[in-house]
Scaffold this active site. Sequence first.
Site, PDB file in Angstrom:
ATOM      1  CG  HIS A 200      58.092  21.904 -45.182  1.00 40.78           C
ATOM      2  ND1 HIS A 200      58.156  20.555 -44.869  1.00 40.78           N
ATOM      3  CD2 HIS A 200      56.804  22.277 -44.919  1.00 40.78           C
ATOM      4  CE1 HIS A 200      56.981  20.138 -44.451  1.00 40.78           C
ATOM      5  NE2 HIS A 200      56.139  21.166 -44.470  1.00 40.78           N
ATOM      6  CG  ASP A 202      53.481  24.332 -42.446  1.00 45.01           C
ATOM      7  OD1 ASP A 202      54.068  23.632 -43.299  1.00 45.01           O
ATOM      8  OD2 ASP A 202      52.901  23.847 -41.457  1.00 45.01           O
ATOM      9  CG  HIS A 257      57.233  20.773 -39.993  1.00 42.41           C
ATOM     10  ND1 HIS A 257      57.161  22.144 -40.181  1.00 42.41           N
ATOM     11  CD2 HIS A 257      56.209  20.259 -40.733  1.00 42.41           C
ATOM     12  CE1 HIS A 257      56.149  22.443 -40.980  1.00 42.41           C
ATOM     13  NE2 HIS A 257      55.568  21.318 -41.334  1.00 42.41           N
ATOM     14  NE  ARG A 267      52.983  10.816 -39.103  1.00 44.61           N
ATOM     15  CZ  ARG A 267      52.753  12.106 -39.339  1.00 44.61           C
ATOM     16  NH1 ARG A 267      52.686  12.539 -40.596  1.00 44.61           N
ATOM     17  NH2 ARG A 267      52.596  12.957 -38.352  1.00 44.61           N
TER      18      ARG A 267
END
Length: 327
Positions: A200, A202, A257, A267
């Site tokens: 996607h 941002d 990304h 993570r």
Amino acid sequence: MVLLSKATTEQYSYIKNCMPTKFSSTIPIVDLSKPDAKTLIVKACEEFGFFKVINHGVSMEAISELEYEAFKFFSMSLNEKEKVGPPNPFGYGSKKIGHNGDVGWIEYLLLNTNQEHNFSVYGKNPEKFRCLLNSYMSSVRKMACEILELMAEGLKIQQKDVFSKLLMDKQSDSIFRVNHYPACPEMTLNDQNLIGFGEHTDPQIISLLRSNNTSGLQIYLRDGNWISVPPDDKSFFINVGDSLQVMTNGRFRSVRHRVLANGFKSRLSMIYFGGPPLSEKIAPLSSLMKGKESLYKEFTWFEYKKSIYGSRLSKNRLEHFERIAAS
């Protein structure tokens, strides 16, 4: 921690052989304390839409403390975490990303930076969590404004705060997100990688991301290749957002990304999304046009948010606002 059975993982998306064995060494690095920072920022935004910043001025102690509290929150039982409330639009969520069928190997907290939240349900020491979170968001917003002002200088825009004033506005629609991707040993089965957060861009102006020392983040290059970003828990990674792409008339490109699940370590990432007020009109800046035609129709941030809520993550969500000449 998100507890998912083997059967449950079948609903998630996998990508075959997409994790490079080596990390990319081409990620631009900008030292905010150096005089060439503004030039390097512009170059990175033009070529990658993404860069890493060092000497950012955010206290490492504050970062570590907030990360510790966030891990404590995600280690609570699902029933306890769900007391925060569903992400509608702000709160705790897991698996589902948005309202259009996107899912990921993830759980998260989504908070409005200009809104008071009920922290009484955030673990055993909610007041500490609240103070750490507010202090961190304030520091990261300050850094975001510094970067945006350096960006304006690098673009030779006379109004230095043309971008940063939108984040400093009391009506700024900025949000803060904490993502937790549990370790998933099953992801390596059949030589496949499990998607933590699908590809996607941002939608906001700028995003500032910091994560623990765990791999998973990848960015998409203009040559059509995905590269893995080397983890660095002492630095921040900066994304150009869709709104900044429009304001620069496509000179800067929002970076596509994604995040892949890690087979051995969990993570944790914390992202500040700097957004304008809902009524703010988004259009190419006249100071950057110099006789060029606008590639985008003018729209408000509210109109764009409404539009993207109706689309999947991977869609080019700006296409509805492009002028015919841009195609």
